[in-house]
Motif scaffolding. Sequence first.
Motif, short mmCIF file in Angstrom:
data_model
loop_
_atom_site.label_atom_id
_atom_site.label_comp_id
_atom_site.label_asym_id
_atom_site.label_seq_id
_atom_site.Cartn_x
_atom_site.Cartn_y
_atom_site.Cartn_z
N LEU A 138 5.24 -1.80 1.82
CA LEU A 138 3.87 -1.83 2.30
C LEU A 138 3.39 -3.28 2.38
O LEU A 138 3.29 -3.96 1.34
CB LEU A 138 2.96 -1.02 1.37
CG LEU A 138 1.52 -0.84 1.84
CD1 LEU A 138 1.47 -0.03 3.13
CD2 LEU A 138 0.69 -0.15 0.76
N ASP A 139 3.13 -3.76 3.58
CA ASP A 139 2.70 -5.16 3.80
C ASP A 139 3.70 -6.15 3.20
O ASP A 139 3.30 -7.18 2.62
CB ASP A 139 1.31 -5.40 3.20
CG ASP A 139 0.24 -4.55 3.86
OD1 ASP A 139 0.38 -4.27 5.07
OD2 ASP A 139 -0.72 -4.17 3.16
N TRP A 145 5.92 0.66 -2.31
CA TRP A 145 6.77 1.26 -1.28
C TRP A 145 6.08 2.48 -0.66
O TRP A 145 5.35 3.20 -1.34
CB TRP A 145 8.10 1.74 -1.87
CG TRP A 145 8.98 0.66 -2.43
CD1 TRP A 145 8.71 -0.68 -2.53
CD2 TRP A 145 10.29 0.85 -2.98
NE1 TRP A 145 9.77 -1.33 -3.09
CE2 TRP A 145 10.76 -0.43 -3.39
CE3 TRP A 145 11.11 1.95 -3.17
CZ2 TRP A 145 12.01 -0.61 -3.97
CZ3 TRP A 145 12.36 1.78 -3.75
CH2 TRP A 145 12.81 0.51 -4.14
N ASN A 146 6.38 2.67 0.61
CA ASN A 146 6.13 3.95 1.27
C ASN A 146 7.47 4.64 1.46
O ASN A 146 8.35 4.10 2.15
CB ASN A 146 5.44 3.75 2.61
CG ASN A 146 3.94 3.53 2.46
OD1 ASN A 146 3.36 3.78 1.39
ND2 ASN A 146 3.30 3.07 3.51
N ASN A 173 3.56 7.36 -1.48
CA ASN A 173 3.29 5.96 -1.85
C ASN A 173 3.70 5.76 -3.31
O ASN A 173 3.29 6.53 -4.18
CB ASN A 173 1.82 5.61 -1.66
CG ASN A 173 1.50 4.17 -2.07
OD1 ASN A 173 0.98 3.92 -3.14
ND2 ASN A 173 1.81 3.23 -1.19
N VAL A 174 4.52 4.73 -3.55
CA VAL A 174 5.02 4.45 -4.90
C VAL A 174 4.65 3.02 -5.27
O VAL A 174 5.02 2.08 -4.55
CB VAL A 174 6.55 4.64 -4.99
CG1 VAL A 174 7.02 4.46 -6.42
CG2 VAL A 174 6.95 6.02 -4.46
#
Length: 279
Positions: A138-139, A145-146, A173-174
């Motif tokens: 993510l970014d 993480w996604n 989403n983690v």
Amino acid sequence: MATLLRKIGLIRLHDRDTEDPKHHQGSLKGTKGNQKNNTKHCNNNTSNETNNILSTPEIKAKKFDHSVKDKPLPGSTKDKQGGKDTKEKQQSSKSSSSSIPPLAPHRQHCTQVRTRRLMKELQEIRRLGDNFITVELLDDNLFEWNVKLHQVDKDSALWQDMKETNTEFILLNVTFPDNFPFSPPFMRVLTPRLENGYVLDGGAICMELLTPRGWSSAYTVEAVMRQFAASLVKGQGRICRKAGKSKKAFSRKEAEATFKSLVKTHEKYGWVSPPVSDG
């Protein structure tokens, strides 16, 4: 006779007056040198005597009395002022020491451990050939993480729902804390909106292994996702198809609040979600 003695005395006086002037000057120089030496000797004696005088017990006692007078007496104004100054210095030193931030080496070490672990897990996930899960940062943030869960039990109702709704994956989403892998990640469902399957309000996931009590540093992200896929099926998870409710997205704030609440509840009454050995 007296006249003879007088003549002899006059001769001696005359001899002194007619002596070599150089001899006479030398004798004078010698006299002056002796005077200087005597003067130095006297000066040395004087300084020694002075030192001896200053080192007498009486003088030492006077010096001690003088130093005591310079020091403030206990309870005096000077002593109180000095005590205030000392306290102020101690307080300022304490405040300055307390304002110093804690040393960073421990945090830096944890960051290095977390980074190495997550890089290793990313490589292992990309090596998987079964297309079970895929990961996107993510970014470009390694610590969030996604994760796309592409597969669940193909005999389950959830799999049928995925096929009928053309849902290719379940997105989660983690987020990995600073002390990962020694603390569990926070994991929540983003899409689609699920019912049952131990998925609660906000997309929070009811799994004991996601809590500090049930977590082990040996668990990998892949293992956690397989356990989650198994709990979805065992908990009879379904994709929500209700008109108004299905379009409402899960929120992180709601998920965090729900997770904290369920952890407190299960710590009091026990866990009923599938054990780690299942699936």
